[in-house]
Motif scaffolding. Structure first.
Motif, PDB file in Angstrom:
ATOM      1  N   ALA A   8      31.129  60.432 -18.289  1.00  0.00           N
ATOM      2  CA  ALA A   8      31.044  59.425 -17.231  1.00  0.00           C
ATOM      3  C   ALA A   8      29.629  58.864 -17.123  1.00  0.00           C
ATOM      4  O   ALA A   8      29.445  57.650 -16.939  1.00  0.00           O
ATOM      5  CB  ALA A   8      31.486  60.016 -15.897  1.00  0.00           C
ATOM      6  N   MET A   9      28.631  59.720 -17.254  1.00  0.00           N
ATOM      7  CA  MET A   9      27.240  59.270 -17.207  1.00  0.00           C
ATOM      8  C   MET A   9      26.927  58.356 -18.394  1.00  0.00           C
ATOM      9  O   MET A   9      26.273  57.320 -18.232  1.00  0.00           O
ATOM     10  CB  MET A   9      26.288  60.469 -17.223  1.00  0.00           C
ATOM     11  CG  MET A   9      26.213  61.223 -15.929  1.00  0.00           C
ATOM     12  SD  MET A   9      25.210  62.731 -16.023  1.00  0.00           S
ATOM     13  CE  MET A   9      23.711  62.167 -16.777  1.00  0.00           C
ATOM     14  N   ALA A  10      27.398  58.735 -19.571  1.00  0.00           N
ATOM     15  CA  ALA A  10      27.166  57.927 -20.770  1.00  0.00           C
ATOM     16  C   ALA A  10      27.841  56.566 -20.638  1.00  0.00           C
ATOM     17  O   ALA A  10      27.250  55.527 -20.951  1.00  0.00           O
ATOM     18  CB  ALA A  10      27.685  58.659 -22.010  1.00  0.00           C
ATOM     19  N   LEU A  11      29.054  56.569 -20.152  1.00  0.00           N
ATOM     20  CA  LEU A  11      29.800  55.328 -19.974  1.00  0.00           C
ATOM     21  C   LEU A  11      29.109  54.431 -18.950  1.00  0.00           C
ATOM     22  O   LEU A  11      29.001  53.215 -19.148  1.00  0.00           O
ATOM     23  CB  LEU A  11      31.225  55.652 -19.537  1.00  0.00           C
ATOM     24  CG  LEU A  11      32.267  54.562 -19.639  1.00  0.00           C
ATOM     25  CD1 LEU A  11      32.323  53.985 -21.040  1.00  0.00           C
ATOM     26  CD2 LEU A  11      33.616  55.098 -19.227  1.00  0.00           C
ATOM     27  N   GLU A  12      28.609  55.006 -17.886  1.00  0.00           N
ATOM     28  CA  GLU A  12      27.913  54.245 -16.853  1.00  0.00           C
ATOM     29  C   GLU A  12      26.651  53.587 -17.416  1.00  0.00           C
ATOM     30  O   GLU A  12      26.329  52.447 -17.089  1.00  0.00           O
ATOM     31  CB  GLU A  12      27.545  55.154 -15.696  1.00  0.00           C
ATOM     32  CG  GLU A  12      26.967  54.424 -14.502  1.00  0.00           C
ATOM     33  CD  GLU A  12      26.710  55.357 -13.345  1.00  0.00           C
ATOM     34  OE1 GLU A  12      25.611  55.262 -12.767  1.00  0.00           O
ATOM     35  OE2 GLU A  12      27.596  56.167 -13.024  1.00  0.00           O
ATOM     36  N   ARG A  13      25.928  54.292 -18.288  1.00  0.00           N
ATOM     37  CA  ARG A  13      24.715  53.737 -18.897  1.00  0.00           C
ATOM     38  C   ARG A  13      25.019  52.517 -19.765  1.00  0.00           C
ATOM     39  O   ARG A  13      24.149  51.696 -20.020  1.00  0.00           O
ATOM     40  CB  ARG A  13      24.000  54.782 -19.737  1.00  0.00           C
ATOM     41  CG  ARG A  13      23.264  55.792 -18.915  1.00  0.00           C
ATOM     42  CD  ARG A  13      22.251  56.519 -19.769  1.00  0.00           C
ATOM     43  NE  ARG A  13      21.533  57.492 -18.978  1.00  0.00           N
ATOM     44  CZ  ARG A  13      20.411  57.236 -18.323  1.00  0.00           C
ATOM     45  NH1 ARG A  13      19.886  56.043 -18.371  1.00  0.00           N
ATOM     46  NH2 ARG A  13      19.814  58.180 -17.630  1.00  0.00           N
ATOM     47  N   LEU A  14      26.257  52.419 -20.233  1.00  0.00           N
ATOM     48  CA  LEU A  14      26.662  51.310 -21.106  1.00  0.00           C
ATOM     49  C   LEU A  14      27.555  50.318 -20.371  1.00  0.00           C
ATOM     50  O   LEU A  14      28.412  49.682 -20.975  1.00  0.00           O
ATOM     51  CB  LEU A  14      27.355  51.860 -22.349  1.00  0.00           C
ATOM     52  CG  LEU A  14      26.486  52.768 -23.221  1.00  0.00           C
ATOM     53  CD1 LEU A  14      27.303  53.433 -24.304  1.00  0.00           C
ATOM     54  CD2 LEU A  14      25.322  51.996 -23.808  1.00  0.00           C
ATOM     55  N   ASP A  15      27.363  50.202 -19.072  1.00  0.00           N
ATOM     56  CA  ASP A  15      28.116  49.261 -18.232  1.00  0.00           C
ATOM     57  C   ASP A  15      29.626  49.460 -18.332  1.00  0.00           C
ATOM     58  O   ASP A  15      30.395  48.507 -18.335  1.00  0.00           O
ATOM     59  CB  ASP A  15      27.748  47.817 -18.576  1.00  0.00           C
ATOM     60  CG  ASP A  15      26.297  47.510 -18.274  1.00  0.00           C
ATOM     61  OD1 ASP A  15      25.767  48.050 -17.277  1.00  0.00           O
ATOM     62  OD2 ASP A  15      25.684  46.731 -19.029  1.00  0.00           O
ATOM     63  N   ASN A  16      30.044  50.711 -18.462  1.00  0.00           N
ATOM     64  CA  ASN A  16      31.459  51.090 -18.518  1.00  0.00           C
ATOM     65  C   ASN A  16      32.228  50.414 -19.653  1.00  0.00           C
ATOM     66  O   ASN A  16      33.427  50.168 -19.543  1.00  0.00           O
ATOM     67  CB  ASN A  16      32.143  50.836 -17.172  1.00  0.00           C
ATOM     68  CG  ASN A  16      31.598  51.743 -16.106  1.00  0.00           C
ATOM     69  OD1 ASN A  16      31.494  52.953 -16.309  1.00  0.00           O
ATOM     70  ND2 ASN A  16      31.238  51.185 -14.970  1.00  0.00           N
ATOM     71  N   ILE A  57      23.189  60.014 -25.169  1.00  0.00           N
ATOM     72  CA  ILE A  57      23.467  58.733 -24.521  1.00  0.00           C
ATOM     73  C   ILE A  57      23.421  58.886 -23.005  1.00  0.00           C
ATOM     74  O   ILE A  57      22.810  58.073 -22.304  1.00  0.00           O
ATOM     75  CB  ILE A  57      24.830  58.173 -24.981  1.00  0.00           C
ATOM     76  CG1 ILE A  57      24.774  57.837 -26.477  1.00  0.00           C
ATOM     77  CG2 ILE A  57      25.213  56.935 -24.164  1.00  0.00           C
ATOM     78  CD1 ILE A  57      26.117  57.572 -27.114  1.00  0.00           C
ATOM     79  N   ALA A  58      24.036  59.940 -22.487  1.00  0.00           N
ATOM     80  CA  ALA A  58      24.067  60.179 -21.039  1.00  0.00           C
ATOM     81  C   ALA A  58      22.670  60.337 -20.461  1.00  0.00           C
ATOM     82  O   ALA A  58      22.392  59.897 -19.345  1.00  0.00           O
ATOM     83  CB  ALA A  58      24.913  61.413 -20.726  1.00  0.00           C
ATOM     84  N   GLU A  59      21.777  60.957 -21.214  1.00  0.00           N
ATOM     85  CA  GLU A  59      20.408  61.179 -20.743  1.00  0.00           C
ATOM     86  C   GLU A  59      19.487  59.995 -21.038  1.00  0.00           C
ATOM     87  O   GLU A  59      18.305  60.043 -20.725  1.00  0.00           O
ATOM     88  CB  GLU A  59      19.843  62.456 -21.356  1.00  0.00           C
ATOM     89  CG  GLU A  59      20.513  63.708 -20.842  1.00  0.00           C
ATOM     90  CD  GLU A  59      19.890  64.984 -21.362  1.00  0.00           C
ATOM     91  OE1 GLU A  59      18.825  64.930 -22.024  1.00  0.00           O
ATOM     92  OE2 GLU A  59      20.474  66.054 -21.110  1.00  0.00           O
ATOM     93  N   GLY A  60      20.013  58.948 -21.646  1.00  0.00           N
ATOM     94  CA  GLY A  60      19.210  57.764 -21.924  1.00  0.00           C
ATOM     95  C   GLY A  60      18.292  57.891 -23.122  1.00  0.00           C
ATOM     96  O   GLY A  60      17.389  57.078 -23.306  1.00  0.00           O
ATOM     97  N   LYS A  61      18.513  58.888 -23.958  1.00  0.00           N
ATOM     98  CA  LYS A  61      17.691  59.082 -25.157  1.00  0.00           C
ATOM     99  C   LYS A  61      18.091  58.106 -26.257  1.00  0.00           C
ATOM    100  O   LYS A  61      17.289  57.757 -27.109  1.00  0.00           O
ATOM    101  CB  LYS A  61      17.832  60.506 -25.701  1.00  0.00           C
ATOM    102  CG  LYS A  61      17.607  61.586 -24.697  1.00  0.00           C
ATOM    103  CD  LYS A  61      16.164  61.835 -24.459  1.00  0.00           C
ATOM    104  CE  LYS A  61      16.039  63.019 -23.491  1.00  0.00           C
ATOM    105  NZ  LYS A  61      14.677  63.365 -23.232  1.00  0.00           N
ATOM    106  N   ILE A  62      19.358  57.673 -26.235  1.00  0.00           N
ATOM    107  CA  ILE A  62      19.885  56.713 -27.201  1.00  0.00           C
ATOM    108  C   ILE A  62      20.390  55.519 -26.400  1.00  0.00           C
ATOM    109  O   ILE A  62      21.157  55.672 -25.459  1.00  0.00           O
ATOM    110  CB  ILE A  62      21.075  57.306 -27.991  1.00  0.00           C
ATOM    111  CG1 ILE A  62      20.673  58.573 -28.721  1.00  0.00           C
ATOM    112  CG2 ILE A  62      21.677  56.283 -28.938  1.00  0.00           C
ATOM    113  CD1 ILE A  62      19.765  58.358 -29.885  1.00  0.00           C
TER     114      ILE A  62
END
Length: 74
Positions: A8-16, A57-62
């Motif tokens: 969910a965090m990863a998806l949120e970082r990519l505008d769902n 991705i979730a942590e914003g590293k990628i």
């Protein structure tokens, strides 16, 4: 943290955008499989490559700079 929360965090970082997430995951899994060092504190020998990529991705590293940054040769 549970897998569902990380996804969910990863998806949120990519505008769902699930399409972008799946493409970014695929590209990073290929890199990890080719020997890239994980950007999070997870060992390749202990965790699945998909789990490592998702956490990165979730942590914003990628992040995704542009669509052209995803390799097109499969």
């Amino acid at each position: 943290m549970r897998t569902e929360e990380i996804a969910a965090m990863a998806l949120e970082r990519l505008d769902n955008d699930r399409y972008v997430l799946s493409n970014l995951l695929f590209a990073r899994i290929k890199e990890l499989g080719a020997g890239a060092t994980p950007l999070v504190n997870m060992k390749i020998t202990k965790h699945k490559l998909a789990d490592i990529a998702m956490r990165e991705i979730a942590e914003g590293k990628i992040t995704l700079e542009s669509v052209e940054s995803i390799p097109t040769n499969a």
